[in-house]
Design a protein around this motif. Sequence first.
Motif, mmCIF file in Angstrom:
data_model
loop_
_atom_site.group_PDB
_atom_site.id
_atom_site.type_symbol
_atom_site.label_atom_id
_atom_site.label_comp_id
_atom_site.label_asym_id
_atom_site.label_seq_id
_atom_site.Cartn_x
_atom_site.Cartn_y
_atom_site.Cartn_z
ATOM 1 N N VAL A 23 14.140 7.504 -4.981
ATOM 2 C CA VAL A 23 12.841 6.814 -5.014
ATOM 3 C C VAL A 23 13.022 5.334 -4.671
ATOM 4 O O VAL A 23 12.198 4.745 -3.969
ATOM 5 N N ILE A 24 14.142 4.744 -5.118
ATOM 6 C CA ILE A 24 14.403 3.336 -4.764
ATOM 7 C C ILE A 24 14.665 3.216 -3.270
ATOM 8 O O ILE A 24 14.263 2.252 -2.631
ATOM 9 N N ALA A 25 15.335 4.224 -2.701
ATOM 10 C CA ALA A 25 15.741 4.158 -1.292
ATOM 11 C C ALA A 25 14.558 4.285 -0.340
ATOM 12 O O ALA A 25 14.663 3.886 0.819
ATOM 13 N N ALA A 26 13.435 4.855 -0.797
ATOM 14 C CA ALA A 26 12.307 5.122 0.099
ATOM 15 C C ALA A 26 11.748 3.823 0.673
ATOM 16 O O ALA A 26 11.771 2.790 0.005
ATOM 17 N N PRO A 27 11.275 3.849 1.937
ATOM 18 C CA PRO A 27 10.676 2.653 2.518
ATOM 19 C C PRO A 27 9.405 2.270 1.763
ATOM 20 O O PRO A 27 8.742 3.140 1.195
ATOM 21 N N THR A 28 9.091 0.973 1.740
ATOM 22 C CA THR A 28 7.902 0.529 1.003
ATOM 23 C C THR A 28 6.652 1.133 1.629
ATOM 24 O O THR A 28 6.534 1.198 2.855
ATOM 25 N N LYS A 74 -6.537 -3.931 4.890
ATOM 26 C CA LYS A 74 -5.318 -4.477 4.273
ATOM 27 C C LYS A 74 -4.114 -4.290 5.179
ATOM 28 O O LYS A 74 -3.273 -5.180 5.332
ATOM 29 N N TRP A 75 -4.051 -3.099 5.799
ATOM 30 C CA TRP A 75 -2.910 -2.795 6.663
ATOM 31 C C TRP A 75 -2.877 -3.742 7.863
ATOM 32 O O TRP A 75 -1.837 -4.289 8.219
ATOM 33 N N ALA A 76 -4.058 -3.941 8.498
ATOM 34 C CA ALA A 76 -4.126 -4.793 9.683
ATOM 35 C C ALA A 76 -3.742 -6.232 9.341
ATOM 36 O O ALA A 76 -3.046 -6.906 10.105
ATOM 37 N N LYS A 77 -4.184 -6.680 8.156
ATOM 38 C CA LYS A 77 -3.854 -8.041 7.725
ATOM 39 C C LYS A 77 -2.342 -8.199 7.602
ATOM 40 O O LYS A 77 -1.749 -9.163 8.080
ATOM 41 N N GLN A 78 -1.733 -7.202 6.975
ATOM 42 C CA GLN A 78 -0.283 -7.250 6.742
ATOM 43 C C GLN A 78 0.485 -7.204 8.058
ATOM 44 O O GLN A 78 1.423 -7.973 8.274
ATOM 45 N N VAL A 79 0.045 -6.322 8.959
ATOM 46 C CA VAL A 79 0.743 -6.152 10.233
ATOM 47 C C VAL A 79 0.604 -7.402 11.087
ATOM 48 O O VAL A 79 1.528 -7.812 11.785
ATOM 49 N N ILE A 130 -9.693 3.990 7.345
ATOM 50 C CA ILE A 130 -8.359 4.284 6.833
ATOM 51 C C ILE A 130 -7.350 4.153 7.958
ATOM 52 O O ILE A 130 -7.616 4.552 9.097
ATOM 53 N N SER A 131 -6.202 3.572 7.644
ATOM 54 C CA SER A 131 -5.146 3.462 8.633
ATOM 55 C C SER A 131 -4.335 4.749 8.631
ATOM 56 O O SER A 131 -3.564 4.997 7.705
ATOM 57 N N SER A 132 -4.534 5.562 9.660
ATOM 58 C CA SER A 132 -3.849 6.861 9.686
ATOM 59 C C SER A 132 -2.342 6.675 9.840
ATOM 60 O O SER A 132 -1.555 7.506 9.384
ATOM 61 N N GLU A 133 -1.952 5.566 10.468
ATOM 62 C CA GLU A 133 -0.519 5.306 10.666
ATOM 63 C C GLU A 133 0.195 5.126 9.335
ATOM 64 O O GLU A 133 1.226 5.752 9.073
ATOM 65 N N SER A 134 -0.377 4.281 8.455
ATOM 66 C CA SER A 134 0.298 4.062 7.179
ATOM 67 C C SER A 134 0.174 5.282 6.279
ATOM 68 O O SER A 134 1.088 5.571 5.512
ATOM 69 N N LEU A 135 -0.951 6.010 6.416
ATOM 70 C CA LEU A 135 -1.091 7.242 5.613
ATOM 71 C C LEU A 135 0.009 8.236 5.981
ATOM 72 O O LEU A 135 0.656 8.825 5.099
ATOM 73 N N ALA A 136 0.268 8.377 7.297
ATOM 74 C CA ALA A 136 1.311 9.305 7.746
ATOM 75 C C ALA A 136 2.677 8.858 7.246
ATOM 76 O O ALA A 136 3.492 9.672 6.792
ATOM 77 N N GLN A 137 2.911 7.549 7.289
ATOM 78 C CA GLN A 137 4.206 7.015 6.851
ATOM 79 C C GLN A 137 4.417 7.263 5.354
ATOM 80 O O GLN A 137 5.496 7.679 4.928
ATOM 81 N N ASN A 138 3.366 7.037 4.541
ATOM 82 C CA ASN A 138 3.467 7.235 3.091
ATOM 83 C C ASN A 138 3.684 8.702 2.757
ATOM 84 O O ASN A 138 4.492 9.039 1.895
#
Lengths: 112, 109
Positions: free
Chosen positions: A61-66, A74-79, B13-21
């Motif tokens: 679980v620690i090894a998994a990517p964040t 939120k995703w677009a802001k981060q990217v 929803i961001s399908s890219e991050s959903l797939a990654q998670n």
Amino acid sequence: MTALSKFVTTISLLLLAHAGFSAYEFSHYLKHLTIKSNASLPADIIVETVVAIALFGLGQVIAAPTLQPVSFAKWAKQVEKEGNSPFAYLERRAGFVNIQQIRSDYKDSIKA
Amino acid sequence: MDRKELEGAVAPISSESLAQNTKAVYYIRSVTSTIFGVGAGILGLESYFGFLFYFAGTAYVSLLMFFILAKGKPAEFFTSPSYVWTGNAFTGLTSFVLTWTMLYGLVDA
């Protein structure tokens, strides 16, 4: 995979291998050296196995990517903060190009 | 438009991050269930106890994923917050049975 997760996973696999070997030895002794053949596994092997498994789960679980936020906003802001925005092409359209900047850059490059 | 479509239009929803998670959860489930099988084989578990062991291990990993991977807020990383608990809970069962039976036989001298 971080160093911590590698360490935890390695320790857990070593523990698991040792527990497996111990369980094998135990059943070997049971069959060849004793008359009592229905004894249950010693508690230390059971504890070792359970600890090894718990550590392995933790290590994985620690090894998994964040995880990435599922909300597009939120995703677009981060990217975009990381510098690879999915909308970068919009900022490279003709109307947004700074022609004068490019011209002066070109002049400088000729002079140099 | 029904309620769900409207929600999708307001907060996409961001399908890219959903797939990654989802991939991360799937990987953890498959790897850990293989090792749970090794443990069950070493402990020499039989019949229902082996499957109980699997579900106890799955619950433990779910707990870890909830607190460490999703930082206690699974709604932020999955469309359904229960995915951390129930998602892919059965995908590892076959590899669990494989390693369980293999180690059970190996450990028996």
